[in-house]
Design a protein around this motif. Structure first.
Motif, mmCIF file in Angstrom:
data_model
loop_
_atom_site.group_PDB
_atom_site.id
_atom_site.type_symbol
_atom_site.label_atom_id
_atom_site.label_comp_id
_atom_site.label_asym_id
_atom_site.label_seq_id
_atom_site.Cartn_x
_atom_site.Cartn_y
_atom_site.Cartn_z
ATOM 1 N N GLU A 42 0.840 -1.192 0.000
ATOM 2 C CA GLU A 42 0.000 0.000 0.000
ATOM 3 C C GLU A 42 0.875 1.241 0.000
ATOM 4 O OE1 GLU A 42 -3.261 0.844 -0.112
ATOM 5 O OE2 GLU A 42 -3.719 -1.241 -0.588
ATOM 6 N N PRO A 43 0.494 2.251 -0.755
ATOM 7 C CA PRO A 43 1.264 3.503 -0.694
ATOM 8 C C PRO A 43 1.062 4.175 0.655
ATOM 9 C CG PRO A 43 -0.718 3.800 -2.013
ATOM 10 C CD PRO A 43 -0.651 2.343 -1.671
ATOM 11 N N THR A 44 2.074 4.890 1.103
ATOM 12 C CA THR A 44 1.998 5.596 2.378
ATOM 13 C C THR A 44 2.178 7.092 2.147
ATOM 14 O OG1 THR A 44 4.365 5.241 2.730
ATOM 15 C CG2 THR A 44 2.854 3.639 3.707
ATOM 16 N N VAL A 45 1.684 7.879 3.091
ATOM 17 C CA VAL A 45 1.814 9.328 3.002
ATOM 18 C C VAL A 45 3.256 9.723 3.323
ATOM 19 C CG1 VAL A 45 1.033 11.550 3.896
ATOM 20 C CG2 VAL A 45 -0.590 9.660 3.675
ATOM 21 N N VAL A 46 3.864 10.491 2.443
ATOM 22 C CA VAL A 46 5.234 10.954 2.672
ATOM 23 C C VAL A 46 5.316 12.482 2.732
ATOM 24 C CG1 VAL A 46 6.325 8.925 1.680
ATOM 25 C CG2 VAL A 46 5.741 10.829 0.182
ATOM 26 N N ASP A 47 4.237 13.157 2.397
ATOM 27 C CA ASP A 47 4.207 14.620 2.486
ATOM 28 C C ASP A 47 2.823 15.009 2.983
ATOM 29 O OD1 ASP A 47 4.184 17.352 2.222
ATOM 30 O OD2 ASP A 47 5.017 17.385 0.194
ATOM 31 N N TRP A 48 2.770 15.607 4.193
ATOM 32 C CA TRP A 48 1.498 15.922 4.838
ATOM 33 C C TRP A 48 0.973 17.303 4.485
ATOM 34 C CZ3 TRP A 48 -1.413 12.401 7.372
ATOM 35 C CH2 TRP A 48 -0.804 11.192 7.689
ATOM 36 N N HIS A 49 1.612 18.007 3.569
ATOM 37 C CA HIS A 49 1.026 19.246 3.064
ATOM 38 C C HIS A 49 -0.151 18.898 2.152
ATOM 39 C CE1 HIS A 49 5.131 20.540 4.177
ATOM 40 N NE2 HIS A 49 4.577 21.715 4.418
ATOM 41 N N GLU A 50 -1.134 19.771 2.133
ATOM 42 C CA GLU A 50 -2.291 19.538 1.269
ATOM 43 C C GLU A 50 -1.967 19.903 -0.183
ATOM 44 O OE1 GLU A 50 -5.109 18.176 2.037
ATOM 45 O OE2 GLU A 50 -4.864 18.047 4.201
ATOM 46 N N PRO A 51 -2.363 19.048 -1.151
ATOM 47 C CA PRO A 51 -2.928 17.718 -0.962
ATOM 48 C C PRO A 51 -1.860 16.720 -0.555
ATOM 49 C CG PRO A 51 -2.579 18.116 -3.298
ATOM 50 C CD PRO A 51 -2.218 19.407 -2.590
ATOM 51 N N LEU A 52 -2.234 15.732 0.246
ATOM 52 C CA LEU A 52 -1.287 14.742 0.728
ATOM 53 C C LEU A 52 -0.622 14.015 -0.442
ATOM 54 C CD1 LEU A 52 -3.268 13.080 3.666
ATOM 55 C CD2 LEU A 52 -1.837 15.125 3.695
ATOM 56 N N LYS A 53 0.662 13.698 -0.290
ATOM 57 C CA LYS A 53 1.398 12.966 -1.325
ATOM 58 C C LYS A 53 1.697 11.545 -0.824
ATOM 59 C CE LYS A 53 2.052 16.663 -3.991
ATOM 60 N NZ LYS A 53 1.729 17.750 -3.063
ATOM 61 N N GLY A 170 -12.830 20.056 13.853
ATOM 62 C CA GLY A 170 -13.082 18.625 13.921
ATOM 63 C C GLY A 170 -12.100 17.774 13.143
ATOM 64 N N ARG A 171 -11.082 18.387 12.552
ATOM 65 C CA ARG A 171 -10.087 17.597 11.824
ATOM 66 C C ARG A 171 -9.094 16.919 12.776
ATOM 67 N NH1 ARG A 171 -8.081 22.228 7.758
ATOM 68 N NH2 ARG A 171 -8.394 23.393 9.693
ATOM 69 N N GLY A 172 -8.841 17.547 13.913
ATOM 70 C CA GLY A 172 -7.854 17.019 14.846
ATOM 71 C C GLY A 172 -6.456 17.532 14.581
ATOM 72 N N TRP A 173 -6.275 18.307 13.531
ATOM 73 C CA TRP A 173 -4.960 18.836 13.173
ATOM 74 C C TRP A 173 -5.126 20.209 12.532
ATOM 75 C CZ3 TRP A 173 -4.788 19.893 7.967
ATOM 76 C CH2 TRP A 173 -5.670 19.178 7.147
ATOM 77 N N LEU A 174 -3.999 20.917 12.458
ATOM 78 C CA LEU A 174 -3.962 22.227 11.811
ATOM 79 C C LEU A 174 -2.869 22.211 10.746
ATOM 80 C CD1 LEU A 174 -4.216 24.580 14.918
ATOM 81 C CD2 LEU A 174 -6.035 24.046 13.284
ATOM 82 N N PRO A 175 -3.043 22.972 9.666
ATOM 83 C CA PRO A 175 -1.973 23.054 8.665
ATOM 84 C C PRO A 175 -0.715 23.672 9.276
ATOM 85 C CG PRO A 175 -4.042 23.943 7.809
ATOM 86 C CD PRO A 175 -4.228 23.753 9.270
ATOM 87 N N ASP A 176 0.434 23.190 8.826
ATOM 88 C CA ASP A 176 1.708 23.694 9.324
ATOM 89 C C ASP A 176 2.661 23.835 8.146
ATOM 90 O OD1 ASP A 176 3.620 24.158 11.721
ATOM 91 O OD2 ASP A 176 4.658 22.657 10.506
ATOM 92 N N GLU A 177 3.288 24.992 8.037
ATOM 93 C CA GLU A 177 4.140 25.264 6.884
ATOM 94 C C GLU A 177 5.306 24.290 6.797
ATOM 95 O OE1 GLU A 177 6.764 28.953 4.968
ATOM 96 O OE2 GLU A 177 5.426 29.306 6.662
ATOM 97 N N ALA A 178 5.886 23.943 7.925
ATOM 98 C CA ALA A 178 7.065 23.073 7.907
ATOM 99 C C ALA A 178 6.681 21.605 7.801
ATOM 100 C CB ALA A 178 7.910 23.309 9.153
ATOM 101 N N ALA A 179 5.804 21.148 8.698
ATOM 102 C CA ALA A 179 5.497 19.716 8.775
ATOM 103 C C ALA A 179 4.305 19.305 7.935
ATOM 104 C CB ALA A 179 5.250 19.314 10.225
ATOM 105 N N GLY A 180 3.531 20.253 7.453
ATOM 106 C CA GLY A 180 2.315 19.913 6.721
ATOM 107 C C GLY A 180 1.114 19.902 7.633
ATOM 108 N N ARG A 181 1.219 19.171 8.736
ATOM 109 C CA ARG A 181 0.154 19.099 9.725
ATOM 110 C C ARG A 181 0.767 19.014 11.117
ATOM 111 N NH1 ARG A 181 -4.255 14.564 7.648
ATOM 112 N NH2 ARG A 181 -4.914 15.630 5.726
#
Length: 223
Positions: A42-53, A170-181
């Motif tokens: 299965e592919p995994t998320v490697v970049d948490w900036h929107e849109p996820l990669k 209700g997302r449980g996270w906030l956007p972050d410039e460095a980490a993505g989330r």
């Protein structure tokens, strides 16, 4: 979120091509090595900036035959990749402990690491990182409003009836410039309002004295 048409099929195609190339390399450079642990499921998320990669990736360890030196394994690996149409480079490890053969093609990469002092051969494979879904978050509607309050209750002073966390929606996270989330500091990833716990309202009879201060219309609690 909505699927990006054709994106998953293309990533799956690249993942299949990557695995097939790795199987050839492992079978030739470390013959007799079992492939049971060669996972690209299965592919995994490697970049948490929107849109996820997402991407497929794997690291696999084999062992070269005792009579075959590390330099020969590197030469054979580079030759196999070049013959298959990969762009190939070769360089010493940063600490001088061995050699890294790198192949790139269609955004994919394969690395073969060998060293004379150990028989292990490390194979690493990566597909390109691709967006599979378009972001589509919408701020939720409140679960309580002045019109549908339960009798004897008031709107939660923290979320004003939203129920969900008022900081992240209700997302449980906030956007972050460095980490993505980053985890939401308000709800700590729990998604709901930390005061009313998704109710959107609070019972007047259970309000603490400091909480009543948010509702001047209630006045002081009777003695």
């Amino acid at each position: 979120m909505g699927e990006i048409p054709g994106a998953r099929a293309e990533l799956d195609r690249l993942g299949g091509a990557l695995r097939a190339q790795l199987v050839e390399l492992i079978s030739e450079l470390t013959p007799g090595t079992g492939l049971d642990l060669l996972f690209l499921d299965e592919p995994t998320v490697v970049d948490w900036h929107e849109p996820l990669k997402y991407r497929y990736s794997t690291d696999f360890r084999g062992a070269r035959a005792a009579e075959v030196g590390a330099a020969e394994v590197a030469r054979l690996g580079a030759g196999r990749l070049a013959a298959a149409g990969w762009t190939v480079s070769q360089a010493p490890e940063a600490d001088g402990s061995g050699t890294v053969v790198t192949g790139t093609r269609d955004g994919m990469s394969i690395e073969i690491r060998v060293a004379e002092h150990v028989p292990n051969v490390l194979f690493s494979g990566r597909t390109p990182a691709m967006a599979l879904f378009t972001p589509s978050f919408e701020w939720p509607a409140p679960v309580r409003t002045p019109e549908n309050l339960t009798p004897g209750y008031v709107l939660c002073y923290e979320c004003d009836g939203l129920g969900r966390c008022p900081e992240c929606g209700g997302r449980g996270w906030l956007p972050d410039e460095a980490a993505g989330r980053v985890k939401c500091p308000e709800c700590l990833g729990r998604r709901v309002c930390p005061i009313c716990r998704d109710a959107g309202e609070l019972a007047i009879s259970q309000l603490q004295p400091f909480q009543r201060g948010y509702y001047p219309e209630l006045g002081k609690r009777p003695e």
